[in-house]
Design an enzyme around this catalytic site. Structure first.
Site, PDB file in Angstrom:
ATOM      1  N   HIS A  53     -14.770  43.490 -34.328  1.00 18.24           N
ATOM      2  CA  HIS A  53     -15.219  42.357 -33.511  1.00 18.24           C
ATOM      3  C   HIS A  53     -16.595  42.675 -32.919  1.00 18.24           C
ATOM      4  CE1 HIS A  53     -14.432  38.755 -31.019  1.00 18.24           C
ATOM      5  NE2 HIS A  53     -15.010  39.416 -30.022  1.00 18.24           N
ATOM      6  N   MET A  90     -10.172  32.859 -24.955  1.00 27.29           N
ATOM      7  CA  MET A  90     -10.713  33.885 -24.062  1.00 27.29           C
ATOM      8  C   MET A  90      -9.734  34.105 -22.905  1.00 27.29           C
ATOM      9  SD  MET A  90     -13.555  34.769 -25.472  1.00 27.29           S
ATOM     10  CE  MET A  90     -13.951  35.972 -24.199  1.00 27.29           C
ATOM     11  N   ASP A 136      -9.090  37.283 -26.765  1.00 25.96           N
ATOM     12  CA  ASP A 136     -10.242  38.143 -26.458  1.00 25.96           C
ATOM     13  C   ASP A 136     -10.387  38.336 -24.954  1.00 25.96           C
ATOM     14  OD1 ASP A 136     -12.563  39.568 -26.507  1.00 25.96           O
ATOM     15  OD2 ASP A 136     -13.774  38.016 -27.472  1.00 25.96           O
ATOM     16  N   ASP A 167     -19.638  41.404 -30.549  1.00 30.53           N
ATOM     17  CA  ASP A 167     -19.934  40.490 -29.435  1.00 30.53           C
ATOM     18  C   ASP A 167     -21.430  40.309 -29.246  1.00 30.53           C
ATOM     19  OD1 ASP A 167     -17.388  39.676 -28.332  1.00 30.53           O
ATOM     20  OD2 ASP A 167     -17.089  41.776 -27.794  1.00 30.53           O
ATOM     21  N   MET A 193     -21.753  34.457 -28.167  1.00 29.27           N
ATOM     22  CA  MET A 193     -21.782  33.953 -26.785  1.00 29.27           C
ATOM     23  C   MET A 193     -23.236  33.639 -26.477  1.00 29.27           C
ATOM     24  SD  MET A 193     -19.017  36.688 -25.378  1.00 29.27           S
ATOM     25  CE  MET A 193     -19.313  37.747 -26.782  1.00 29.27           C
ATOM     26  N   HIS A 245     -18.647  37.139 -32.762  1.00 29.91           N
ATOM     27  CA  HIS A 245     -18.367  36.237 -31.640  1.00 29.91           C
ATOM     28  C   HIS A 245     -19.686  35.928 -30.945  1.00 29.91           C
ATOM     29  CE1 HIS A 245     -16.196  35.859 -27.447  1.00 29.91           C
ATOM     30  NE2 HIS A 245     -16.693  34.702 -27.867  1.00 29.91           N
ATOM     31  N   MET A 279     -24.351  38.488 -27.207  1.00 22.69           N
ATOM     32  CA  MET A 279     -24.592  37.839 -25.902  1.00 22.69           C
ATOM     33  C   MET A 279     -26.085  37.658 -25.670  1.00 22.69           C
ATOM     34  SD  MET A 279     -21.914  39.885 -23.507  1.00 22.69           S
ATOM     35  CE  MET A 279     -20.244  40.249 -24.054  1.00 22.69           C
ATOM     36  N   SER A 335     -13.483  45.667 -30.274  1.00 24.71           N
ATOM     37  CA  SER A 335     -14.810  45.127 -29.958  1.00 24.71           C
ATOM     38  C   SER A 335     -15.788  46.277 -29.758  1.00 24.71           C
ATOM     39  CB  SER A 335     -14.761  44.291 -28.684  1.00 24.71           C
ATOM     40  OG  SER A 335     -16.089  44.089 -28.226  1.00 24.71           O
TER      41      SER A 335
HETATM   42  C1  DX5 Z   1     -16.029  39.561 -23.546  1.00 23.13           C
HETATM   43  C2  DX5 Z   1     -16.046  39.940 -25.027  1.00 23.13           C
HETATM   44  C3  DX5 Z   1     -14.856  40.731 -25.422  1.00 23.13           C
HETATM   45  C4  DX5 Z   1     -14.770  42.044 -24.716  1.00 23.13           C
HETATM   46  C5  DX5 Z   1     -13.377  42.553 -24.715  1.00 23.13           C
HETATM   47  O1  DX5 Z   1     -17.080  38.742 -23.260  1.00 23.13           O
HETATM   48  O2  DX5 Z   1     -16.070  38.779 -25.816  1.00 23.13           O
HETATM   49  O3  DX5 Z   1     -14.786  40.909 -26.824  1.00 23.13           O
HETATM   50  O4  DX5 Z   1     -15.583  43.018 -25.278  1.00 23.13           O
HETATM   51  O5  DX5 Z   1     -13.373  43.741 -23.986  1.00 23.13           O
HETATM   52  P1  DX5 Z   1     -12.079  44.253 -23.216  1.00 23.13           P
HETATM   53  O6  DX5 Z   1     -11.042  44.463 -24.273  1.00 23.13           O
HETATM   54  O7  DX5 Z   1     -12.568  45.516 -22.607  1.00 23.13           O
HETATM   55  O8  DX5 Z   1     -11.693  43.201 -22.234  1.00 23.13           O
HETATM   56 ZN    ZN Z   2     -15.563  38.840 -28.054  1.00 24.34          ZN
END
Ligand code: DX5
Ligand code: ZN
Length: 226
Positions: free
Chosen positions: A37, A141, A176, A39, A72, A70, A41, A12
């Site tokens: 990956h 998750m 994840d 992320d 969010m 991903h 947000m 990620s």
């Molecule tokens: C959390 C993200 C993950 C996160 C994972 O909200 O969706 O992808 O970056 O990070 P680690 O591996 O550090 O838990």
């Molecule tokens: Zn993620």
């Protein structure tokens, strides 16, 4: 993208250098990442903000493997087209992000991307039961989404349940949150094939010293395959 259930490590970029995403994507791929990956947000669905479709489009030329986006964010539907145009291979939306996940999945596939659905730790496997004939990935998750570096929450029973529900369908199970060489074997044994890892991949390395990324990826893979 062809389908198989071999273990895939998906670093990620939430844990990468935000001023250097292109070089970070190239570095993790050179060090053995199977997917990248990404992320996204929004500060609304989750209590943190990262970036949007413009950043995804900018990093796309630096990714040769799979760009796994991903989302969010809530709402999701108004932004699907933009993330598909940015070059996402897979777009994953949360079942908790709105009342119409079925429509969202249709829209993702309609935009030409593979469709994923994500489940927060508090959401049961049954929430995706009606979607299994129309998705390419289920993301379990193992932290409450929003931040990297959180402690792994054991969702092994949910992964097993999903693996049974999925049967022979070509659907990836992705994990994840909090994945490292200690937690990876638990979820791999339960049936997961895509392991997202942020802090456990990027720790100790940088674009000028990327070898630790490779060692970290190999350690997670070896633990998962053991
Ligand atoms: C959390 C993200 C993950 C996160 C994972 O909200 O969706 O992808 O970056 O990070 P680690 O591996 O550090 O838990
Ligand atoms: Zn993620």
């Amino acid at each position: 993208m062809s389908f198989d259930r071999s273990i895939k490590i998906a670093p990620s970029i939430l844990s990468a250098d935000f001023a250097n995403f292109g070089a970070e994507c190239e570095a993790i791929e050179a060090q053995g990442a199977d997917w990248v990956h990404v992320d996204v947000m929004d500060g609304h669905f989750v209590p943190n903000i990262t970036f949007g479709p413009a950043t995804c489009a900018a990093i796309r030329p630096h990714i040769k493997t799979v760009m796994d986006v991903h989302l969010m964010i809530a709402p999701v539907d108004p932004y699907i087209e933009a993330f598909a145009k940015a070059g996402a291979d897979i777009i994953t939306a949360h079942v908790e992000a709105g009342p119409h996940i079925h429509r969202t999945v249709q829209a993702i596939r309609g935009a030409g991307a593979k469709a994923g659905v994500a489940l927060n730790p508090g959401t049961p496997a049954s929430a995706v039961a009606e979607l299994l004939d129309m998705v390419d990935l289920v993301c379990v998750m193992t932290v409450n989404p929003g931040f990297g570096g959180q402690k792994f929450i054991d969702m092994t029973a949910k992964v097993r349940e999903l693996r049974d529900m999925i049967g022979d369908r070509p659907i990836h199970i992705e994990i994840d949150g909090g994945v490292d060489p200690t937690t990876a074997p638990l979820v791999a044994a339960a049936g997961a094939d895509v392991l997202v890892a942020g802090s456990a991949v990027f720790r100790g390395g940088s674009v000028t010293d990327p070898a630790p990324y490779g060692a970290n990826i190999r350690a997670i893979r070896a633990a998962a395959e053991a």
